[in-house]
Design a protein around this motif. Structure first.
Motif, short mmCIF file in Angstrom:
data_model
loop_
_atom_site.label_atom_id
_atom_site.label_comp_id
_atom_site.label_asym_id
_atom_site.label_seq_id
_atom_site.Cartn_x
_atom_site.Cartn_y
_atom_site.Cartn_z
N GLY A 1 0.79 -1.23 0.00
CA GLY A 1 0.00 0.00 0.00
C GLY A 1 0.82 1.27 0.00
N ASN A 2 2.13 1.16 -0.22
CA ASN A 2 3.01 2.32 -0.21
C ASN A 2 3.09 2.91 -1.62
OD1 ASN A 2 5.06 4.18 -0.11
ND2 ASN A 2 6.43 2.90 1.09
N ARG A 3 2.24 3.88 -1.90
CA ARG A 3 2.23 4.53 -3.21
C ARG A 3 3.06 5.82 -3.22
NH1 ARG A 3 -2.44 1.50 -3.30
NH2 ARG A 3 -3.18 0.90 -5.36
N SER A 4 3.64 6.18 -2.07
CA SER A 4 4.40 7.43 -2.01
C SER A 4 5.89 7.24 -2.23
CB SER A 4 4.16 8.12 -0.65
OG SER A 4 4.60 7.29 0.40
N ASP A 5 6.37 6.01 -2.22
CA ASP A 5 7.80 5.75 -2.47
C ASP A 5 8.15 6.14 -3.91
OD1 ASP A 5 10.06 3.75 -3.46
OD2 ASP A 5 10.22 3.91 -1.26
N SER A 6 9.33 6.68 -4.10
CA SER A 6 9.73 7.17 -5.43
C SER A 6 9.76 6.05 -6.48
CB SER A 6 11.10 7.84 -5.36
OG SER A 6 12.10 6.93 -4.94
N ARG A 7 10.05 4.82 -6.07
CA ARG A 7 10.08 3.71 -7.03
C ARG A 7 8.68 3.37 -7.53
NH1 ARG A 7 13.59 0.29 -2.88
NH2 ARG A 7 12.22 1.55 -1.59
N VAL A 8 7.70 3.54 -6.68
CA VAL A 8 6.31 3.30 -7.07
C VAL A 8 5.79 4.49 -7.88
CG1 VAL A 8 3.96 2.95 -6.20
CG2 VAL A 8 5.89 1.81 -5.07
N LYS A 9 6.06 5.68 -7.40
CA LYS A 9 5.59 6.89 -8.10
C LYS A 9 6.14 6.96 -9.51
CE LYS A 9 5.52 10.73 -5.73
NZ LYS A 9 5.89 11.80 -4.78
N ARG A 10 7.36 6.48 -9.72
CA ARG A 10 7.98 6.49 -11.05
C ARG A 10 7.13 5.71 -12.05
NH1 ARG A 10 12.26 3.06 -13.45
NH2 ARG A 10 13.24 4.31 -15.06
N ILE A 11 6.61 4.57 -11.65
CA ILE A 11 5.78 3.75 -12.53
C ILE A 11 4.44 4.45 -12.78
CG2 ILE A 11 4.51 1.56 -12.73
CD1 ILE A 11 7.55 1.26 -13.17
N TYR A 12 3.85 5.01 -11.74
CA TYR A 12 2.59 5.74 -11.90
C TYR A 12 2.78 6.91 -12.87
CZ TYR A 12 -0.26 3.27 -8.52
OH TYR A 12 -1.01 2.31 -7.87
N ASP A 13 3.87 7.64 -12.70
CA ASP A 13 4.16 8.75 -13.61
C ASP A 13 4.30 8.26 -15.04
OD1 ASP A 13 4.13 10.52 -11.49
OD2 ASP A 13 6.32 10.65 -11.32
N HIS A 14 5.00 7.17 -15.22
CA HIS A 14 5.20 6.58 -16.56
C HIS A 14 3.86 6.25 -17.23
CE1 HIS A 14 6.94 4.09 -19.71
NE2 HIS A 14 6.18 3.08 -19.31
N LEU A 15 2.92 5.80 -16.43
CA LEU A 15 1.60 5.41 -16.95
C LEU A 15 0.62 6.59 -17.01
CD1 LEU A 15 1.15 2.02 -15.09
CD2 LEU A 15 1.70 2.36 -17.51
N GLY A 16 1.03 7.75 -16.50
CA GLY A 16 0.15 8.92 -16.49
C GLY A 16 -0.96 8.80 -15.46
N LEU A 17 -0.68 8.06 -14.39
CA LEU A 17 -1.65 7.87 -13.31
C LEU A 17 -1.18 8.59 -12.06
CD1 LEU A 17 -2.20 4.00 -13.61
CD2 LEU A 17 -3.80 5.80 -14.31
N SER A 18 -2.10 8.94 -11.21
CA SER A 18 -1.76 9.53 -9.93
C SER A 18 -1.78 8.43 -8.87
CB SER A 18 -2.75 10.62 -9.55
OG SER A 18 -2.50 11.04 -8.21
N PRO A 19 -0.71 8.30 -8.10
CA PRO A 19 -0.70 7.26 -7.06
C PRO A 19 -1.60 7.61 -5.88
CG PRO A 19 1.31 8.52 -6.95
CD PRO A 19 0.55 9.00 -8.17
N LEU A 20 -2.07 8.85 -5.83
CA LEU A 20 -2.82 9.31 -4.67
C LEU A 20 -4.31 9.46 -4.91
CD1 LEU A 20 -0.21 11.97 -3.54
CD2 LEU A 20 -0.39 9.59 -2.84
N ASP A 21 -4.81 9.18 -6.10
CA ASP A 21 -6.25 9.32 -6.37
C ASP A 21 -7.04 8.24 -5.68
OD1 ASP A 21 -5.98 11.57 -7.86
OD2 ASP A 21 -5.99 10.52 -9.78
#
Length: 94
Positions: A74-94
């Protein structure tokens, strides 16, 4: 054999099998195996379409195992997770 905890998915992160195959170039059989073995998808009943976590699938495709485990926890704030969300154009926090 125990299976990993499933990835908890938000509606905006879910793709279907056809989209997963299109994005990865892998067969539906391979994607089903990823879903089963790695807990990146869910199927609520027999004959119901499989819902797949797009970020988790992307992590698998890039060998980002640490990010996958962070997402599983459930850790969507880690930079390694956020990088993938950014790549997909998704927000990890929505």
């Amino acid at each position: 054999m125990s299976h990993p905890q499933p990835i908890l998915m938000r509606r905006s992160e879910i793709i279907d099998m056809a989209e997963a195959v299109r994005r990865t170039g892998r067969s539906s059989r391979t994607i089903r195996k990823y879903c089963h073995d790695l807990g990146i998808g869910r199927q609520s009943g027999s004959g119901v379409r499989i819902e797949i976590s797009a970020p988790a699938l992307e992590m698998v495709m890039h060998g980002q195992w640490e990010a996958l485990e962070l997402l599983r926890d459930g850790n969507r704030s880690d930079s390694r997770v956020k990088r993938i969300y950014d790549h997909l154009g998704l927000s990890p926090l929505d």
